[in-house]
Design a protein around this motif. Structure first.
Motif, short mmCIF file in Angstrom:
data_model
loop_
_atom_site.label_atom_id
_atom_site.label_comp_id
_atom_site.label_asym_id
_atom_site.label_seq_id
_atom_site.Cartn_x
_atom_site.Cartn_y
_atom_site.Cartn_z
N GLY A 3 0.86 -1.02 0.03
CA GLY A 3 -0.06 -0.06 -0.06
C GLY A 3 0.97 1.26 -0.05
N VAL A 4 2.20 1.36 0.38
CA VAL A 4 2.97 2.25 0.25
C VAL A 4 3.15 2.81 -1.11
N VAL A 5 3.35 4.20 -1.27
CA VAL A 5 3.48 5.07 -2.61
C VAL A 5 4.88 4.95 -2.78
N ARG A 6 5.39 4.81 -3.92
CA ARG A 6 6.91 4.94 -4.20
C ARG A 6 7.29 6.50 -4.10
N ALA A 7 8.42 6.99 -3.49
CA ALA A 7 8.51 8.28 -2.99
C ALA A 7 8.89 9.10 -4.39
N ALA A 8 9.24 8.62 -5.38
CA ALA A 8 9.22 9.30 -6.70
C ALA A 8 7.92 9.90 -7.15
N ALA A 9 6.90 9.22 -6.71
CA ALA A 9 5.29 9.44 -7.23
C ALA A 9 4.79 10.23 -6.30
N ILE A 10 5.35 10.90 -5.22
CA ILE A 10 4.90 11.98 -4.28
C ILE A 10 5.09 13.29 -4.77
N MET A 93 -5.23 20.01 26.38
CA MET A 93 -4.77 20.08 27.86
C MET A 93 -4.18 21.73 28.02
N GLY A 94 -4.42 22.26 27.26
CA GLY A 94 -3.67 23.82 27.19
C GLY A 94 -3.73 24.50 25.66
N VAL A 95 -2.61 25.54 25.66
CA VAL A 95 -2.62 26.21 24.42
C VAL A 95 -2.16 25.46 23.35
N PRO A 96 -2.78 25.45 22.18
CA PRO A 96 -2.40 24.77 20.85
C PRO A 96 -0.90 24.95 20.50
N ARG A 97 -0.20 24.00 20.15
CA ARG A 97 1.21 24.30 19.33
C ARG A 97 0.92 24.33 17.76
N ARG A 98 1.83 25.16 17.48
CA ARG A 98 2.14 25.06 15.97
C ARG A 98 2.95 24.13 15.47
N ILE A 99 2.50 23.41 14.37
CA ILE A 99 3.47 22.08 13.90
C ILE A 99 3.86 22.46 12.52
N ARG A 100 5.00 22.43 12.37
CA ARG A 100 5.59 22.68 10.80
C ARG A 100 5.64 21.25 10.18
N ARG A 101 5.32 21.04 9.08
CA ARG A 101 5.47 19.89 8.22
C ARG A 101 5.40 20.22 6.83
N SER A 102 6.14 19.32 6.25
CA SER A 102 6.14 19.40 4.57
C SER A 102 4.75 19.09 3.84
N GLN A 103 4.40 19.58 2.91
CA GLN A 103 3.30 19.30 2.23
C GLN A 103 3.30 17.90 1.61
N ARG A 104 4.39 17.52 1.49
CA ARG A 104 4.77 16.25 0.70
C ARG A 104 4.31 15.12 1.84
N SER A 105 4.71 15.41 3.06
CA SER A 105 4.20 14.35 4.15
C SER A 105 2.82 14.10 4.05
N TRP A 106 1.88 15.03 3.77
CA TRP A 106 0.47 14.87 3.63
C TRP A 106 0.17 14.02 2.31
N TRP A 107 0.73 14.83 1.28
CA TRP A 107 0.48 14.04 -0.06
C TRP A 107 0.87 12.49 0.00
N ALA A 108 1.74 11.98 0.63
CA ALA A 108 2.23 10.50 0.62
C ALA A 108 0.96 9.78 1.02
N SER A 109 -0.11 10.43 2.15
CA SER A 109 -1.08 9.69 2.40
C SER A 109 -2.20 9.87 1.56
N PHE A 110 -2.30 11.27 1.11
CA PHE A 110 -3.45 11.28 0.01
C PHE A 110 -3.50 9.92 -1.06
N LEU A 111 -2.12 9.79 -1.43
CA LEU A 111 -2.03 8.67 -2.56
C LEU A 111 -2.53 7.27 -1.99
N VAL A 112 -2.14 7.22 -0.74
CA VAL A 112 -2.38 6.00 0.14
C VAL A 112 -4.17 5.72 0.07
N ASN A 113 -4.58 6.90 0.62
CA ASN A 113 -6.24 7.00 0.55
C ASN A 113 -6.91 6.97 -0.58
N GLN A 114 -6.39 7.33 -1.70
CA GLN A 114 -6.77 7.37 -2.89
C GLN A 114 -6.87 5.83 -3.29
#
Length: 416
Positions: A3-10, A93-114
């Motif tokens: 189910g994992v998408v090839r890195a080059a395709a992300i 449990m308190g103040v929300p934190r900001r999280i930095r992530r690459s757009q690619r990190s979400w794209w990888a799971s977009f393709l899995v869910n597709q």
């Protein structure tokens, strides 16, 4: 790994798919927009917010929806080749934190869910939550990037959300248990077109699962366990054991570790560690990272155990407390109480006690006439140590943007 998408395709950045449509709560369609100057995007109207995020992303620019009082999102080290964005933790449990992530990190799971759920052109996807919540933003961006027809329902009353889901023939729904509970309680009509319900944020209780079976009889309900820092970790299916949060999501490795870092055998209770292509970079703004990272592995402070390849959760380390020298996880008690008659919402919180260290109090929204029965059932099932000593009733239920209970406010208003 299956189910994992090839890195080059992300892809490395979010882009508005030519077949995608974004339709807001009022039924009006949002159009693509040019990249704006501001990296901080107002969350409302939600269609315009997602369109603005896609416009900036396509240019390789960072963005964040909401939290205008915080500093703008930071660019990546190589902004042209590694576009980033920011999301927010739930802040339960308190103040929300900001999280930095690459757009690619979400794209990888977009393709899995597709592949897993058939999300793509012509498929109608709905998101009832606000775009400041990472789950809602994820569902909206995934649908837009894969070419789906995305219906953003934030701000509508639960009965109006049910009506929209029915009238717009939505097939895939991204929601939290809190959002689903409100939709189920709105009642009225069944949703025959709904074929997949993707549930994240917390566990479904037995009563809510039964209500969903009536509301959407043709829908496959797939719970996933994840975190804003880690995205998908596990996913359930029809064969998942009662109480588990499923098997590792495609591309994810899970280990249970003792305090000394040793990997525990199946059945051993320890800290949950994750390695995957979906992890965030770090917390933004120079703040420390309570979530631990070691050699590519991440822990967000959850305790659990593996059994027959499935993950079971005990609770968050930050909520664990000591009662008479024994460790207790409030989440276990909340799950039991939530399935009892008369309980609509529940939070189990500690109250200081000189003899035991703490005793437990249940703050409940529901039917006060059931209090004695609730306490009896808790003592019989959980024992005197874990059973709440008292119930505090409240008519409303404070929630965060994520749909999770606002535990800090609930505790403060209960005097705990």
């Amino acid at each position: 790994m299956r189910g994992v998408v090839r890195a080059a395709a992300i892809p490395d950045r979010f882009r508005w798919h030519p077949d995608a449509r974004l339709i807001g709560p009022e039924g009006r369609e949002a159009a693509p927009v040019p990249a704006g100057a501001s990296a901080i995007i107002a969350e409302s109207p939600c269609g315009a917010a997602v369109a603005a995020a896609l416009a900036r992303a396509a240019c390789g620019l960072p963005f964040r929806i909401g939290a205008p009082d915080l500093a703008p999102p930071e660019a990546g080290a190589r902004p042209r080749s590694r576009p980033v964005f920011e999301t927010l933790t739930s802040g339960s449990m308190g103040v929300p934190r900001r999280i930095r992530r690459s757009q690619r990190s979400w794209w990888a799971s977009f393709l899995v869910n597709q592949r897993l759920f058939g999300i793509g052109p012509g498929v109608r996807v709905a998101v009832p939550g606000r775009m400041v919540h990472s789950l809602s933003l994820y569902g909206a961006l995934e649908g837009a990037c894969l070419g789906a027809e995305v219906h953003l329902l934030a701000g509508l009353r639960p009965d109006a959300q049910v009506a929209a889901l029915l009238a717009r023939k939505v097939a895939v729904l991204y929601a939290t248990p809190a959002q689903l509970r409100l939709i189920a309680e709105a009642g009225g009509q069944r949703l025959p077109d709904l074929r997949v319900v993707l549930v994240g944020g917390s566990k479904l209780d037995v009563l809510l699962r039964a209500a969903l079976a009536v509301l959407a009889p043709a829908a496959e309900v797939r719970e996933f366990y994840g975190a804003a820092e880690a995205s998908f970790i596990t996913l359930t299916d029809a064969g998942s054991a009662e109480g588990s949060v499923g098997r590792p999501y495609p591309g994810v490795q899970v280990e249970i570790r003792a305090a000394d870092g040793a990997v525990l055998a199946p059945g051993g209770l320890g800290e949950v560690w994750v390695r995957s292509p979906y992890l965030c970079d770090r917390y933004a703004g120079g703040r420390g990272m309570p979530a631990l990272r070691r050699a590519g592995w991440l822990s967000v402070g959850e305790m659990g155990w593996m059994e027959r390849g499935e993950l079971f959760l005990a609770g968050r380390i930050g909520r664990m407390l000591t009662v008479a020298d024994q460790n207790v996880f409030p989440e276990e008690i909340e799950a039991f109480l939530a399935a009892l008659p008369g309980v609509r919402r529940v939070a189990v919180l500690p109250r200081a006690d000189l003899m035991r260290g703490h005793v437990l109090v249940a703050v409940v929204q529901g039917d006060p006439a059931q209090e004695a029965a609730i306490l009896r059932a808790a003592r019989a099932r959980l024992g005197a140590l874990k059973a709440p000593k008292a119930v505090i009733w409240r008519a409303d239920w404070p929630e965060l943007a994520s749909g999770k209970a606002d535990l800090a406010r609930i505790a403060a208003e209960a005097g705990l």
